[in-house]
Design an enzyme around this catalytic site. Structure first.
Site, PDB file in Angstrom:
ATOM      1  N   ASP A  43       9.726  29.884 -17.123  1.00  0.00           N
ATOM      2  CA  ASP A  43      10.018  28.025 -16.260  1.00  0.00           C
ATOM      3  C   ASP A  43      11.609  27.895 -16.631  1.00  0.00           C
ATOM      4  OD1 ASP A  43       8.819  26.367 -15.772  1.00  0.00           O
ATOM      5  OD2 ASP A  43      10.069  25.365 -17.513  1.00  0.00           O
TER       6      ASP A  43
ATOM      7  N   GLU B 143      10.978  31.641 -12.360  1.00  0.00           N
ATOM      8  CA  GLU B 143      11.291  30.764 -11.854  1.00  0.00           C
ATOM      9  C   GLU B 143      12.861  30.100 -11.336  1.00  0.00           C
ATOM     10  OE1 GLU B 143       9.686  25.536 -11.455  1.00  0.00           O
ATOM     11  OE2 GLU B 143      10.294  26.737 -13.975  1.00  0.00           O
TER      12      GLU B 143
END
Length: 525
Positions: free
Chosen positions: A206, A256
């Site tokens: 993330d 990401e």
């Protein structure tokens, strides 16, 4: 538990279809209104029939749920609302028996304010070195240490009663870790090993470009380069160390990474760093043939120098669902409004979403499918008093947040709550049962049937490169191996290229055998 035999990296991830599971909204196994691991385990036959290669789970760890689980309090424990660690181990093993691998989410930029490290830091002492604590500016320290803004709106700093401020690029309940501290790096490498030893095949990272911060914490408005917290060079040492851990287990990463600079983006995909990264240019592209072709070409070009496969995604837990997005008169993507409340033609959006599914699944690389996309779910309007996403509150109510794409799934048309389980934690819209999986499974023309057929036929495109074919304006046509994909984004029907067999179409051809507008077809050459 004992360490299993490390998995062999056979390159499965280079062309995989990976299904994103937002556990809280997938399926409720115990009837409390919250999705859980028992619900996922019960639906493994559905996922196997869909034909996916892997499941990516958004955070399932112990969390106060101030940001949908992205505020992690304990990486080695499953949140009790979802189940137990033993259940997670069973789920990983049972999925693998069906040929489905597991990818888990890691949130390295921050932890929960309830994490033991941060609770100790609040008590003072050396624990504060693991985070970013600073005195404030102004005569009495009443101003934040710098001008950084939270991704959720407002200052990225919160002041404590003792006068110090701490950094949080997201919500105040998500304090940023100090990645210059060796204990932070060691802890995350240990977390990776913990999950790899339990059979996890990969990790999604993330906010992968935000971890490292300029130690001086300068104002963003100073304009100095490099950016004080985005895409700093120090990050690559972190991911090289992670790659060494993953290679011990044959595991993979997907990052990401939101970066406009394609050369900088590709650096994360060098052979000794992350295996793959999400392709956001394709997701954010409007329904326009030229723009989509440019996005596809640019994506393939930026991955080629490092030999990494591209990834393709139409939707995830943070963006407006594809049917709604493509059904707007303005088909561009706006992260600020997320199309919430914008008038949408769902019939148009559905036709385009079906065509887009065939387009993405025909491209070289890996494809990610967010839960419910295979059911053609639209974005849901959430009553203001039921919105939980902190983006809504932090924006003063101007941002609707992301809950509209997180509504619990409909499984059975004739059951309470459309078969999800108990009274859902987010309300399901009226008519949600019309999208139920059991109803769609019996309909050969449904979105679910289309996804099942497309995933089954996807190997027809082989694993070779893409070659564009001559096509009229507004039409995308390419070949891979012995298969052709044609997508008509123009306003009028078009003739099909020469072929020997029609493999699959997103909608029927017209009476003259032509491909209608907003329709895609797969052909055998």
């Amino acid at each position: 538990m004992g360490q299993p035999t490390p998995a062999t990296d056979d390159g499965w991830w280079r062309s995989a279809v990976i299904y994103q599971v937002y556990v809280r909204s997938f399926a409720d196994g115990d009837g409390d209104g919250t999705g859980d691991l028992a619900g996922v385990r019960a639906r493994l036959p559905y996922l196997a029939e869909l034909g996916v290669d892997a499941l990516w789970f958004t955070p399932w760890y112990r969390s106060p749920m101030k940001d949908g689980g992205y505020d992690v309090a304990d990486y080695r424990a499953i949140d009790p609302a979802f189940g137990t660690l033993a259940e997670a181990e069973k789920l990983i093993a049972e999925a693998r028996e069906r040929g489905i691998r597991t990818i888990v989410d890691i949130v390295p930029n921050h932890v929960s304010a309830q994490h033991p490290w941060f609770r100790a830091a609040l008590a003072g002492g050396p624990g504060r070195e693991l985070f970013h604590f600073r005195p404030g500016r102004g005569e009495h320290g009443e101003l934040p240490p710098n001008d950084w803004q939270s991704e959720f709106g407002g200052p990225a700093w919160t002041r404590l009663p003792d006068g110090d401020w701490y950094l949080h690029l997201f919500a105040p309940e998500q304090p940023d870790l100090n990645w210059a501290h060796p204990a932070v790096r060691q802890e995350h490498e240990d977390i990776l090993r913990f999950w790899f030893e339990r059979g996890v095949a990969g990790v999604r990272v993330d906010s992968a470009a935000l971890l490292a911060k300029d130690p001086e914490l300068p104002d963003v408005t100073d304009g100095r380069a490099p950016h004080p917290y985005v895409d700093r060079d120090e990050l690559h040492d972190v991911y090289r160390a992670w790659r060494a851990v993953a290679d011990e287990y044959g595991a993979v990463f997907v990052g990401e990474v939101w970066l406009p600079d394609t050369e900088r983006f590709a650096r994360y995909l060098r052979p000794d760093e992350l295996h793959t990264a999400f392709n956001f240019s394709f997701l954010t592209c409007p329904w326009d043939a030229d723009r989509l072709r440019t996005s596809i070409d640019d994506t393939l070009a930026e991955h080629a120098p490092v030999g990494a496969p591209a990834t393709w995604v139409l939707c995830n837990h943070d963006v407006t669902r594809t049917v709604t997005r493509y059904g707007r008169a303005d088909t561009g993507f706006d992260f600020a409004t997320k199309a919430f409340g914008t008038p949408t033609d769902l019939a148009l959006g559905t036709r385009r979403a079906r065509a887009a599914a065939l387009l993405s699944l025909a491209l070289p690389g890996a494809v990610y499918v967010y839960q419910g996309e295979e059911l053609g779910l639209p974005e849901a309007d959430i009553p203001l008093d039921r919105i939980e996403d902190p983006m809504h509150a932090r924006s003063g109510g101007t941002d609707p947040g992301r809950d509209g794409c997180r509504v619990p799934l409909p499984w059975a048309a004739g059951e309470p709550h459309a078969g999800f389980g108990g009274d859902p934690w987010l309300p399901q819209p009226d008519g949600w049962a019309a999208y139920a999986a059991d109803r769609q499974a019996e309909d050969p023309g449904s979105m679910l049937s289309l996804y099942r057929a497309a995933i089954r036929l996807r190997p027809e495109f082989g694993d070779g490169p893409l070659t564009w074919l001559p096509a009229p304006d507004g039409v995308l046509a390419f070949t891979r191996a012995d298969a052709l994909c044609v997508v008509n984004l123009a306003d009028t029907p078009v003739d099909l290229p020469a072929h020997t067999e029609l493999l699959l179409h997103s909608g029927p051809l017209d009476t003259a055998g032509r491909l209608p507008s907003d329709t895609a077809v797969w052909l055998r050459a």
